[in-house]
Design a protein around this motif. Structure first.
Motif, PDB file in Angstrom:
ATOM      1  N   SER A 127      -5.704  40.487   1.106  1.00 58.52           N
ATOM      2  CA  SER A 127      -5.669  39.771  -0.166  1.00 58.52           C
ATOM      3  C   SER A 127      -6.705  38.652  -0.239  1.00 58.52           C
ATOM      4  O   SER A 127      -6.596  37.759  -1.073  1.00 58.52           O
ATOM      5  CB  SER A 127      -4.266  39.198  -0.384  1.00 58.52           C
ATOM      6  OG  SER A 127      -3.937  38.319   0.658  1.00 58.52           O
ATOM      7  N   ASP A 168      -1.338  40.189  -4.239  1.00 63.24           N
ATOM      8  CA  ASP A 168      -0.684  41.448  -3.835  1.00 63.24           C
ATOM      9  C   ASP A 168      -1.396  42.654  -4.452  1.00 63.24           C
ATOM     10  O   ASP A 168      -1.539  43.699  -3.809  1.00 63.24           O
ATOM     11  CB  ASP A 168       0.787  41.457  -4.261  1.00 63.24           C
ATOM     12  CG  ASP A 168       1.659  40.532  -3.406  1.00 63.24           C
ATOM     13  OD1 ASP A 168       1.149  40.043  -2.368  1.00 63.24           O
ATOM     14  OD2 ASP A 168       2.831  40.308  -3.781  1.00 63.24           O
ATOM     15  N   MET A 169      -1.832  42.507  -5.704  1.00 64.24           N
ATOM     16  CA  MET A 169      -2.577  43.594  -6.355  1.00 64.24           C
ATOM     17  C   MET A 169      -3.929  43.798  -5.670  1.00 64.24           C
ATOM     18  O   MET A 169      -4.393  44.938  -5.510  1.00 64.24           O
ATOM     19  CB  MET A 169      -2.779  43.277  -7.846  1.00 64.24           C
ATOM     20  CG  MET A 169      -1.506  43.365  -8.666  1.00 64.24           C
ATOM     21  SD  MET A 169      -0.825  45.040  -8.754  1.00 64.24           S
ATOM     22  CE  MET A 169      -1.956  45.783  -9.934  1.00 64.24           C
ATOM     23  N   ALA A 223      -3.240  45.691  -2.486  1.00 59.69           N
ATOM     24  CA  ALA A 223      -2.984  47.110  -2.762  1.00 59.69           C
ATOM     25  C   ALA A 223      -4.294  47.839  -3.051  1.00 59.69           C
ATOM     26  O   ALA A 223      -4.505  48.978  -2.618  1.00 59.69           O
ATOM     27  CB  ALA A 223      -2.024  47.251  -3.946  1.00 59.69           C
ATOM     28  N   GLN A 245      -4.202  51.863  -2.599  1.00 61.21           N
ATOM     29  CA  GLN A 245      -2.902  52.320  -3.090  1.00 61.21           C
ATOM     30  C   GLN A 245      -2.830  52.256  -4.623  1.00 61.21           C
ATOM     31  O   GLN A 245      -3.367  51.336  -5.242  1.00 61.21           O
ATOM     32  CB  GLN A 245      -1.797  51.427  -2.513  1.00 61.21           C
ATOM     33  CG  GLN A 245      -1.683  51.472  -0.997  1.00 61.21           C
ATOM     34  CD  GLN A 245      -0.838  50.323  -0.454  1.00 61.21           C
ATOM     35  OE1 GLN A 245      -0.666  49.291  -1.112  1.00 61.21           O
ATOM     36  NE2 GLN A 245      -0.312  50.498   0.749  1.00 61.21           N
ATOM     37  N   HIS A 246      -2.135  53.245  -5.215  1.00 59.94           N
ATOM     38  CA  HIS A 246      -1.769  53.130  -6.630  1.00 59.94           C
ATOM     39  C   HIS A 246      -0.781  51.966  -6.754  1.00 59.94           C
ATOM     40  O   HIS A 246      -0.050  51.661  -5.796  1.00 59.94           O
ATOM     41  CB  HIS A 246      -1.088  54.405  -7.125  1.00 59.94           C
ATOM     42  CG  HIS A 246      -1.876  55.660  -6.871  1.00 59.94           C
ATOM     43  ND1 HIS A 246      -3.152  55.829  -7.341  1.00 59.94           N
ATOM     44  CD2 HIS A 246      -1.562  56.799  -6.206  1.00 59.94           C
ATOM     45  CE1 HIS A 246      -3.595  57.022  -6.972  1.00 59.94           C
ATOM     46  NE2 HIS A 246      -2.650  57.636  -6.276  1.00 59.94           N
ATOM     47  N   ALA A 247      -0.736  51.312  -7.924  1.00 61.68           N
ATOM     48  CA  ALA A 247       0.160  50.147  -8.055  1.00 61.68           C
ATOM     49  C   ALA A 247       0.691  50.006  -9.476  1.00 61.68           C
ATOM     50  O   ALA A 247      -0.026  50.267 -10.456  1.00 61.68           O
ATOM     51  CB  ALA A 247      -0.582  48.872  -7.652  1.00 61.68           C
ATOM     52  N   ARG A 273      -7.926  55.406  -7.828  1.00 60.16           N
ATOM     53  CA  ARG A 273      -6.669  54.658  -7.816  1.00 60.16           C
ATOM     54  C   ARG A 273      -6.118  54.488  -9.224  1.00 60.16           C
ATOM     55  O   ARG A 273      -6.867  54.282 -10.157  1.00 60.16           O
ATOM     56  CB  ARG A 273      -6.929  53.244  -7.240  1.00 60.16           C
ATOM     57  CG  ARG A 273      -6.391  53.027  -5.865  1.00 60.16           C
ATOM     58  CD  ARG A 273      -6.717  51.664  -5.303  1.00 60.16           C
ATOM     59  NE  ARG A 273      -7.109  50.651  -6.245  1.00 60.16           N
ATOM     60  CZ  ARG A 273      -6.287  49.741  -6.793  1.00 60.16           C
ATOM     61  NH1 ARG A 273      -5.015  49.722  -6.513  1.00 60.16           N
ATOM     62  NH2 ARG A 273      -6.758  48.833  -7.604  1.00 60.16           N
ATOM     63  N   ARG A 311       6.689  54.450 -12.032  1.00 62.05           N
ATOM     64  CA  ARG A 311       5.939  54.795 -10.821  1.00 62.05           C
ATOM     65  C   ARG A 311       5.772  56.309 -10.724  1.00 62.05           C
ATOM     66  O   ARG A 311       4.697  56.805 -10.387  1.00 62.05           O
ATOM     67  CB  ARG A 311       6.668  54.265  -9.576  1.00 62.05           C
ATOM     68  CG  ARG A 311       6.592  52.750  -9.416  1.00 62.05           C
ATOM     69  CD  ARG A 311       7.560  52.272  -8.339  1.00 62.05           C
ATOM     70  NE  ARG A 311       7.175  52.715  -7.012  1.00 62.05           N
ATOM     71  CZ  ARG A 311       8.033  52.824  -5.997  1.00 62.05           C
ATOM     72  NH1 ARG A 311       9.312  52.520  -6.163  1.00 62.05           N
ATOM     73  NH2 ARG A 311       7.604  53.221  -4.815  1.00 62.05           N
ATOM     74  N   THR A 320       2.721  51.575  -5.173  1.00 68.08           N
ATOM     75  CA  THR A 320       3.287  50.293  -4.747  1.00 68.08           C
ATOM     76  C   THR A 320       3.798  49.523  -5.970  1.00 68.08           C
ATOM     77  O   THR A 320       3.106  49.438  -6.989  1.00 68.08           O
ATOM     78  CB  THR A 320       2.202  49.444  -4.053  1.00 68.08           C
ATOM     79  OG1 THR A 320       1.746  50.144  -2.898  1.00 68.08           O
ATOM     80  CG2 THR A 320       2.740  48.077  -3.631  1.00 68.08           C
ATOM     81  N   VAL A 356       4.576  46.007  -7.546  1.00 71.29           N
ATOM     82  CA  VAL A 356       4.309  44.572  -7.381  1.00 71.29           C
ATOM     83  C   VAL A 356       5.056  43.832  -8.493  1.00 71.29           C
ATOM     84  O   VAL A 356       4.850  44.106  -9.674  1.00 71.29           O
ATOM     85  CB  VAL A 356       2.795  44.265  -7.460  1.00 71.29           C
ATOM     86  CG1 VAL A 356       2.551  42.756  -7.354  1.00 71.29           C
ATOM     87  CG2 VAL A 356       2.039  45.010  -6.364  1.00 71.29           C
TER      88      VAL A 356
END
Length: 806
Positions: free
Chosen positions: A5, A28-29, A32, A37-39, A182, A197, A210, A212
């Motif tokens: 991060s 956090d985004m 990710a 990662q997808h979020a 992503r 999701r 993920t 968030v």
């Protein structure tokens, strides 16, 4: 190289220069993003959601610039894409980094669109429809080679509907072209994050996304505005409180006044002007106004030149005006998620409460407003219902793919199944979709204009003629408005559109309110209404539009209030007295009971059903019950409905209401009614346009609403007669059931009515019946009756209901 991060230096310096510290969810985004990662980010308005979504993009482009498209930003609104571009350009310019950001919507000039395909910016902001069109070009096969991220803003606004179907198919197409990109989705109001999701993930693989969660902001400061005299018995506008609303506007910097319909927005705007003794600048904004009119209002708000803006759902999403310090909701909010979304338009600062005022239209709406306020306080959001993707949208998407390149059936089916709404798509159904695009179906295959696809000897499907490519790009889109007439002055200046049903009822000399002005009709042309400004009295245009129904969770709360007397002490005196009188005179149902009252009134027999299933379901139920009454010899005269109750009246007494509510009504009367009504024809018109069977526009000319309706009606009649199992008739039937009648709520009501019903037979009207009963008077009075006379009639019904004797 920064990890996790950690921000790159230019971003760190930019935050510091602003005196800001990145929020936890923003970092956090970023983490990710760095992990690939997808979020899904769920964070309140004012929490910096959009910046959080873009942080990984900015970090990656600062650290490793690319010459090509890196990030697609998808917005449900053109205005939101433009607004976000403006906000994103500020940090990019202040950091002095070479990142090109552009928008692409239906309003983007064609030369810029061509250049964007040849030399795309690093960040392209667009809408689901514009992305679908982009994917219809052959160069889309290479344009997305460098794509790393897709950011979907305000995902709750469209994921579970047809626009969500289209976007999920576009994501599946991109997945086939560049599997490694992503996916990121942003929202402030999501009741079931896991459902979103799954929708976001390739093949619905929820574990790859993920979640968030943003920090909780300050609790909103919501008040219910009560009249100086008493809460009215009827009405949905809240116009009785216009002086108090004007006082709120006078004491705030900038106010947005939300209305549930376009017609109400025009009415409230006119009433506010009459009460605007200080001549404060006030504007109006809704979806039927011209783009120029909407942009003028948005620009004036952004620059702080307006004290108030009267708006509809056209401003529910995303437009970021930091100076708005109050939101007023005229009439009931209909859902806690919608209310939260609207409250979020005030005060885009996470640590300060947003201020909102609810103006209920009547006593039932007071209970609904209280339910919404309590639901927001409890953090209870409205559920989004995800369903299988529709076939008309699938047909449009497959046609777009064919415009870009030939494809094999098996490969395309596999690609489409990566989109969650189509993950269970049957091979035979998909084959029918292809054949529909290829020849229109069995009944239409003699006509060349329906033969858009051809199956070659090599087993590949391809476009039959280049003209179909132009036709697709001109007509593609998911939003099908009711037929509209353009409203313009003689000099050509366009004000916007009114629905054709209203416009065609006007004649030269007639006057109506629109765009905040009183207008007189000079001439009615095929597609245009020529007008001039006037000082004459004018009426408000009516719009079919989407009628918002009360959500199930708010309806459940209202039912609980009726039953739980300990809640009544919180209500205003007149509302509490109304409920106490009802409990004495008739009954207060438990949340599980269905109260049905029967009584005589003014020479007719009335049955009131308090089912709380929403206006759409009640309208359908009224049609079905009066049909059954006819068959049973009960001589029905008519019915009226609101969100809370259905009132049916006729010449014979209804001794046993249970016989009218049996579940088999959905198998018999419902099917027959839908097939005979205009409901199915309207649904067919929509799916025929979306599915590409009927053109909205032809190169060089645009069809009028009448012409499109005539075309779809002809095809509808042919298919009904010769091919009742046609793909589009099935799609129209599914639409008519699911969307236009709230059939799920209706089915639940009918399935359980017999065991839940509490029937109370009375000798006269009851207090709870007054709000819906007054509507009968309003709908049957002669033309020219004044509002005062209607109020006198309403007062007489209320007096009879509240009388203690007998």
């Amino acid at each position: 190289m920064p990890t996790g991060s950690q921000l790159p230096q230019p971003l760190t310096d930019w935050f510091a220069a602003r005196g800001w510290t990145p929020r936890r969810h923003q970092l956090d985004m970023l983490a990710a993003g760095r992990a690939g990662q997808h979020a899904l980010l769920v964070a309140p308005t004012g929490a910096g959601k959009t910046l959080a979504g873009f942080l990984p993009t900015l970090a990656e482009l600062i650290e490793a610039p690319v010459d090509g498209l890196h990030t697609l930003y998808i917005s449900p609104l053109k205005a939101l894409a433009v607004d976000v571009q403006r906000n994103l350009l500020t940090p990019i310019e202040e950091m002095d980094v070479p990142i090109r950001v552009e928008t692409r919507t239906g309003d983007t000039p064609s030369d810029r669109k061509a250049r964007q395909r040849a030399r795309p910016p690093q960040v392209l902001m667009t809408t689901p429809e514009s992305l679908s069109l982009l994917l219809s070009y052959p160069d889309s096969l290479t344009m997305f080679d460098t794509l790393k991220t897709v950011v979907i803003d305000e995902v709750h606004a469209f994921a579970s509907g047809k626009r969500g179907d289209l976007l999920s198919l576009c994501l599946a197409r991109l997945h086939a072209l560049v599997p490694g990109f992503r996916r990121v989705a942003l929202s402030a109001t999501v009741a079931d994050p896991d459902a979103y999701r799954a929708w976001l993930a390739p093949y619905g693989d929820i574990d790859t996304v993920t979640l968030v969660q943003g920090e909780k902001g300050a609790d909103p400061d919501i008040a219910i505005l009560l009249p100086e005299v008493r809460v009215p018995w009827s009405g949905h506008s809240g116009i009785y409180a216009i002086e108090q609303v004007m006082a709120e506007i006078e004491t705030h910097r900038t106010t947005i006044v939300f209305c549930n319909t376009r017609g109400l927005a025009e009415l409230v705007f006119q009433q506010l002007w009459k009460a605007n003794r200080l001549s404060l600048p006030i504007g109006v904004h809704h979806g039927s106004l011209s783009l120029e009119a909407r942009q003028r209002a948005e620009g004036a708000m952004a620059e702080g030149r307006l004290r108030a803006l009267v708006a509809t759902a056209s401003l529910d999403l995303g437009v970021d005006w930091g100076d708005v310090d109050c939101v007023i909701q005229m009439g009931a909010p209909k859902g806690s998620s919608r209310l939260l979304q609207r409250i979020g338009r005030a005060n885009h600062r996470l640590d300060e409460p947003s201020e909102a005022v609810l103006v209920p239209g009547n006593r039932m709406e007071y209970l609904e407003a209280r339910a919404a306020l309590d639901a927001v306080e409890a953090g209870e959001l409205d559920e989004d219902v995800f369903r299988a993707g529709t076939l008309d949208v699938l047909a449009q998407h497959v046609m777009a793919c064919a415009c870009a390149a030939p494809f094999g059936e098996a490969e395309m089916l596999q690609e489409v199944r990566a989109a969650l709404p189509y993950s269970a798509l049957d091979q035979e159904v998909f084959h029918r979709v292809l054949n529909f695009i290829a020849d229109g179906g069995y009944s239409l295959r003699a006509y060349d204009r329906f033969k858009r696809l051809t199956l070659g000897k090599d087993g590949m499907w391809r476009i039959s003629h280049p003209s179909f490519v132009a036709q697709h790009r001109l007509n593609a889109g998911i939003i099908v408005e009711a037929p509209m007439l353009e409203v313009r002055f003689k000099n050509g200046r366009r004000l916007g559109k009114v629905e054709e049903g209203f416009g065609s009822s006007l004649a030269p000399g007639d006057t109506f309110f629109f765009a905040g002005m009183a207008l007189e009709v000079e001439k009615v042309e095929l597609t245009d209404l020529i007008v001039r400004a006037t000082a004459k009295q004018a009426r408000i245009p009516s719009y079919m539009g989407a009628r918002l129904a009360i959500t199930s969770n708010l309806a459940h709360r209202v039912r609980q209030y009726l039953h739980d007397r300990s809640q009544w002490a919180r209500f205003p005196d007149d509302v509490r007295e109304w409920l106490e009188a009802q409990a004495r005179r008739s009954a207060m149902p438990t949340p599980e009971q269905l109260l049905v009252e029967t009584f005589p009134h003014e020479g007719r027999h009335h049955m009131i059903c308090y089912s709380f299933e929403g206006w759409n379901a009640h309208q359908s139920l009224g049609m079905l019950i009066t049909r059954r009454m006819e068959a049973m010899g009960l001589k029905p005269i008519g019915f009226v409905a609101n969100d809370y109750a259905l009132a049916v009246y006729g010449l014979e007494k209804i001794e046993d209401p249970r016989a009218l509510f049996s579940p088999d009504i959905l198998e018999h009367e419902f099917v027959e009614w839908v097939q005979q009504s205009a409901l199915l024809k309207r649904a067919f018109r929509e799916v025929a346009i979306i599915g590409g069977l009927v053109e909205r526009q032809h190169p060089g000319k645009r069809k009028s609403g009448r012409q499109v309706t005539f075309s779809t009606d002809l095809i509808y009649d042919v298919l009904r007669k010769y091919e009742p199992d046609h793909l589009l008739l099935r799609a129209a039937w599914a639409d008519a059931r699911a969307r236009m009648t709230d059939v799920g709520r209706l089915a639940h009501l009918l399935d359980t009515a017999g065991e839940r019903m509490l029937h109370v037979d009375l000798d006269r009207v009851t207090p709870l019946a007054v709000p819906v009963l007054i509507m009968i008077g309003r709908e049957t009075v002669a033309q020219g009756v004044t509002e005062d006379e209607l109020l006198i009639e309403a007062e007489a019904i209320a007096t009879e209901a509240m009388r203690l004797d007998g």
